[in-house]
Design a protein around this motif. Structure first.
Motif, PDB file in Angstrom:
ATOM      1  N   ASP A 174       0.863  -1.181   0.000  1.00  0.00           N
ATOM      2  CA  ASP A 174       0.000   0.000   0.000  1.00  0.00           C
ATOM      3  C   ASP A 174       0.900   1.233   0.000  1.00  0.00           C
ATOM      4  O   ASP A 174       2.134   1.118  -0.054  1.00  0.00           O
ATOM      5  N   ILE A 175       0.283   2.420   0.070  1.00  0.00           N
ATOM      6  CA  ILE A 175       1.067   3.645  -0.013  1.00  0.00           C
ATOM      7  C   ILE A 175       1.984   3.821   1.196  1.00  0.00           C
ATOM      8  O   ILE A 175       3.074   4.399   1.084  1.00  0.00           O
ATOM      9  N   GLU A 176       1.585   3.300   2.359  1.00  0.00           N
ATOM     10  CA  GLU A 176       2.447   3.406   3.539  1.00  0.00           C
ATOM     11  C   GLU A 176       3.726   2.591   3.336  1.00  0.00           C
ATOM     12  O   GLU A 176       4.831   3.043   3.687  1.00  0.00           O
ATOM     13  N   HIS A 177       3.597   1.405   2.763  1.00  0.00           N
ATOM     14  CA  HIS A 177       4.761   0.578   2.456  1.00  0.00           C
ATOM     15  C   HIS A 177       5.664   1.296   1.447  1.00  0.00           C
ATOM     16  O   HIS A 177       6.888   1.343   1.611  1.00  0.00           O
ATOM     17  N   LEU A 178       5.048   1.868   0.426  1.00  0.00           N
ATOM     18  CA  LEU A 178       5.820   2.603  -0.577  1.00  0.00           C
ATOM     19  C   LEU A 178       6.604   3.738   0.055  1.00  0.00           C
ATOM     20  O   LEU A 178       7.796   3.920  -0.231  1.00  0.00           O
ATOM     21  N   ARG A 179       5.967   4.507   0.914  1.00  0.00           N
ATOM     22  CA  ARG A 179       6.653   5.643   1.540  1.00  0.00           C
ATOM     23  C   ARG A 179       7.741   5.193   2.504  1.00  0.00           C
ATOM     24  O   ARG A 179       8.776   5.864   2.618  1.00  0.00           O
ATOM     25  N   ARG A 180       7.525   4.082   3.184  1.00  0.00           N
ATOM     26  CA  ARG A 180       8.610   3.558   4.038  1.00  0.00           C
ATOM     27  C   ARG A 180       9.845   3.280   3.192  1.00  0.00           C
ATOM     28  O   ARG A 180      10.975   3.559   3.605  1.00  0.00           O
ATOM     29  N   PHE A 181       9.639   2.723   2.011  1.00  0.00           N
ATOM     30  CA  PHE A 181      10.761   2.443   1.119  1.00  0.00           C
ATOM     31  C   PHE A 181      11.385   3.739   0.603  1.00  0.00           C
ATOM     32  O   PHE A 181      12.615   3.895   0.623  1.00  0.00           O
ATOM     33  N   LEU A 182      10.556   4.681   0.137  1.00  0.00           N
ATOM     34  CA  LEU A 182      11.070   5.919  -0.456  1.00  0.00           C
ATOM     35  C   LEU A 182      11.992   6.661   0.490  1.00  0.00           C
ATOM     36  O   LEU A 182      13.014   7.218   0.070  1.00  0.00           O
ATOM     37  N   TYR A 183      11.627   6.695   1.777  1.00  0.00           N
ATOM     38  CA  TYR A 183      12.376   7.505   2.738  1.00  0.00           C
ATOM     39  C   TYR A 183      13.298   6.669   3.615  1.00  0.00           C
ATOM     40  O   TYR A 183      13.784   7.139   4.637  1.00  0.00           O
ATOM     41  N   SER A 184      13.560   5.444   3.182  1.00  0.00           N
ATOM     42  CA  SER A 184      14.516   4.571   3.867  1.00  0.00           C
ATOM     43  C   SER A 184      15.907   4.751   3.252  1.00  0.00           C
ATOM     44  O   SER A 184      16.081   5.474   2.266  1.00  0.00           O
ATOM     45  N   ASP A 185      16.875   4.070   3.827  1.00  0.00           N
ATOM     46  CA  ASP A 185      18.223   4.085   3.244  1.00  0.00           C
ATOM     47  C   ASP A 185      18.193   3.533   1.818  1.00  0.00           C
ATOM     48  O   ASP A 185      18.896   4.041   0.931  1.00  0.00           O
ATOM     49  N   ALA A 186      17.362   2.507   1.588  1.00  0.00           N
ATOM     50  CA  ALA A 186      17.267   1.926   0.246  1.00  0.00           C
ATOM     51  C   ALA A 186      16.690   2.934  -0.744  1.00  0.00           C
ATOM     52  O   ALA A 186      17.193   3.102  -1.858  1.00  0.00           O
ATOM     53  N   GLY A 187      15.637   3.635  -0.324  1.00  0.00           N
ATOM     54  CA  GLY A 187      15.027   4.627  -1.195  1.00  0.00           C
ATOM     55  C   GLY A 187      15.952   5.783  -1.496  1.00  0.00           C
ATOM     56  O   GLY A 187      15.990   6.287  -2.631  1.00  0.00           O
ATOM     57  N   LYS A 209     -10.220  -1.872 -10.021  1.00  0.00           N
ATOM     58  CA  LYS A 209      -9.165  -1.699  -9.010  1.00  0.00           C
ATOM     59  C   LYS A 209      -8.320  -2.959  -8.815  1.00  0.00           C
ATOM     60  O   LYS A 209      -8.373  -3.605  -7.785  1.00  0.00           O
ATOM     61  N   ASP A 210      -7.509  -3.268  -9.819  1.00  0.00           N
ATOM     62  CA  ASP A 210      -6.575  -4.379  -9.619  1.00  0.00           C
ATOM     63  C   ASP A 210      -5.330  -3.931  -8.859  1.00  0.00           C
ATOM     64  O   ASP A 210      -4.639  -4.755  -8.271  1.00  0.00           O
ATOM     65  N   GLU A 211      -5.025  -2.626  -8.889  1.00  0.00           N
ATOM     66  CA  GLU A 211      -3.941  -2.023  -8.093  1.00  0.00           C
ATOM     67  C   GLU A 211      -2.610  -2.755  -8.267  1.00  0.00           C
ATOM     68  O   GLU A 211      -2.005  -3.239  -7.323  1.00  0.00           O
ATOM     69  N   HIS A 212      -2.126  -2.782  -9.506  1.00  0.00           N
ATOM     70  CA  HIS A 212      -0.963  -3.608  -9.827  1.00  0.00           C
ATOM     71  C   HIS A 212       0.380  -2.991  -9.442  1.00  0.00           C
ATOM     72  O   HIS A 212       1.259  -3.702  -8.964  1.00  0.00           O
ATOM     73  N   THR A 213       0.579  -1.695  -9.678  1.00  0.00           N
ATOM     74  CA  THR A 213       1.850  -1.061  -9.310  1.00  0.00           C
ATOM     75  C   THR A 213       1.591   0.317  -8.701  1.00  0.00           C
ATOM     76  O   THR A 213       0.491   0.845  -8.801  1.00  0.00           O
ATOM     77  N   MET A 214       2.629   0.889  -8.099  1.00  0.00           N
ATOM     78  CA  MET A 214       2.511   2.181  -7.449  1.00  0.00           C
ATOM     79  C   MET A 214       3.077   3.287  -8.346  1.00  0.00           C
ATOM     80  O   MET A 214       3.680   3.013  -9.385  1.00  0.00           O
ATOM     81  N   VAL A 215       2.871   4.535  -7.917  1.00  0.00           N
ATOM     82  CA  VAL A 215       3.350   5.698  -8.672  1.00  0.00           C
ATOM     83  C   VAL A 215       4.335   6.488  -7.816  1.00  0.00           C
ATOM     84  O   VAL A 215       4.055   6.791  -6.654  1.00  0.00           O
ATOM     85  N   VAL A 216       5.469   6.834  -8.398  1.00  0.00           N
ATOM     86  CA  VAL A 216       6.465   7.660  -7.713  1.00  0.00           C
ATOM     87  C   VAL A 216       6.913   8.763  -8.658  1.00  0.00           C
ATOM     88  O   VAL A 216       7.268   8.505  -9.818  1.00  0.00           O
ATOM     89  N   ASP A 217       6.874   9.989  -8.169  1.00  0.00           N
ATOM     90  CA  ASP A 217       7.425  11.133  -8.890  1.00  0.00           C
ATOM     91  C   ASP A 217       8.576  11.715  -8.077  1.00  0.00           C
ATOM     92  O   ASP A 217       8.601  11.593  -6.842  1.00  0.00           O
ATOM     93  N   TYR A 218       9.502  12.346  -8.770  1.00  0.00           N
ATOM     94  CA  TYR A 218      10.631  13.017  -8.123  1.00  0.00           C
ATOM     95  C   TYR A 218      10.697  14.466  -8.587  1.00  0.00           C
ATOM     96  O   TYR A 218      10.275  14.786  -9.705  1.00  0.00           O
ATOM     97  N   LEU A 219      11.210  15.317  -7.737  1.00  0.00           N
ATOM     98  CA  LEU A 219      11.581  16.675  -8.130  1.00  0.00           C
ATOM     99  C   LEU A 219      13.071  16.647  -8.420  1.00  0.00           C
ATOM    100  O   LEU A 219      13.888  16.462  -7.508  1.00  0.00           O
TER     101      LEU A 219
END
Length: 329
Positions: free
Chosen positions: A115-128, A230-240
């Motif tokens: 879900d989006i919370e999982h995505l954000r954990r990754f984005l703002y982690s050391d890996a992200g 709503k199959d919700e297959h992948t997430m969306v990430v944008d960068y500045l």
């Protein structure tokens, strides 16, 4: 300013951008920021917020001029302009960044993020952070990351199981991972530019598209594809993203202002996105758009061959495992 609107050619856009970003900066600084979404999109609002915070934090000495709606072209056009020093900043979509750094494929792996919370954990982690910084030697780098909810299919018929996609031409931002995913689900990927998707559906060139609910609404695609499945297959990430040539001309104080405004824009995007998702569903209900709940397990099973293929590549497997490690218990 008025003559800038409607520009589509890379040559014309580059000439305009060069007049903004090519010269050495004076004390009062003007920076150009390009994006390809309409004014109602959450990212348009977020980038306007970033520009406002830059003006505020710099006491008006730095102005960010936002060129929205694809005035400077798609990201694949603007990134080379940044590399050349002809454009200062850009909204970079993760799929487009994959052309510059293959590791961004991770956001196109179907059903990797819960879900989006999982995505954000990754984005703002050391890996992200490591992933974001992997383009630092490409002539630009990322100042901020923005996560959004999952992409789903929208057409004019319900898509409840993979068989319902059989032969359907679906607009995608073409990457090897995305193309393979749609093919395994039974569809035919169609690499049409985002700005042409509405007319392509309307004219029957394609059967539908796939994106998250806010993009579906902001682009008014619900007018031509009236069923959102709503199959919700992948997430969306944008960068500045910002050009290295631009960054290197800035003073330490100016860099600090941009970093501070970028962090503020990340927080703002999370707040406004939650509101826009709720507003999008409300509007779709008012318009009589059908929201279809699908058999997600069937979709997951259909793309398992793709997951197996990706896991055979040690570098790709590393990124998948780093994402999985941040899933909720």
């Amino acid at each position: 300013m008025g003559k800038l609107f409607g520009l589509r050619s890379l040559v014309g856009a580059a000439a305009v951008a060069a007049s903004m970003g090519g010269a050495a900066y004076a004390q009062d600084l003007k920076l150009g920021l390009a994006h390809n979404v309409g004014p109602d999109h959450v990212m348009a609002e977020t980038l306007n917020y970033f520009a406002d915070r830059v003006a505020e934090f710099s006491d008006g000495s730095i102005e960010v001029v936002v060129y929205g709606g694809g005035q400077m072209g798609e990201t694949r056009d603007v990134v080379p302009m940044m590399q050349q020093g002809a454009m200062d900043m850009n909204k970079s979509f993760h799929g487009e960044l994959e052309a510059f750094e293959p590791s961004f494929f991770v956001f196109n792996v179907p059903y990797l993020f819960q879900d989006i919370e999982h995505l954000r954990r990754f984005l703002y982690s050391d890996a992200g952070t490591e992933l974001s910084e992997s383009v630092n030697d490409k002539g630009f780098f990322n100042l901020a990351a923005y996560g959004a909810e999952a992409r789903s299919f929208y057409t004019n018929k319900p898509i409840r199981k993979p068989e319902d996609l059989d032969g359907a031409k679906i607009r995608v931002f073409a990457t090897p991972t995305t193309n393979r995913m749609v093919e395994l689900m039974g569809g035919a990927p169609a690499p049409i530019p985002w700005g042409e998707t509405y007319s392509a559906i309307q004219q029957g060139v394609i059967d539908g598209s796939e994106n998250n609910i806010t993009s579906y609404v902001a682009a008014r695609h619900y007018e031509v594809a009236k069923i959102y499945s709503k199959d919700e297959h992948t997430m969306v990430v944008d960068y500045l993203s910002i050009a290295t040539k631009t960054w290197d001309k800035l003073t330490d104080e100016q860099k600090s202002v941009l970093k501070r405004a970028a962090r503020a824009s990340e927080e703002h995007q999370q707040e406004v996105y939650t509101i826009q998702v709720a507003d999008a569903y409300k509007l779709l209900e008012e318009k009589g758009i059908e929201i279809v709940e699908v058999d997600k397990e069937a979709f997951r099973k259909s793309v398992q061959p793709l997951i197996d293929e990706l896991m055979q590549d040690p570098e790709k497997a590393k990124w998948i495992e780093r994402a999985r490690a941040l899933a909720a218990e």
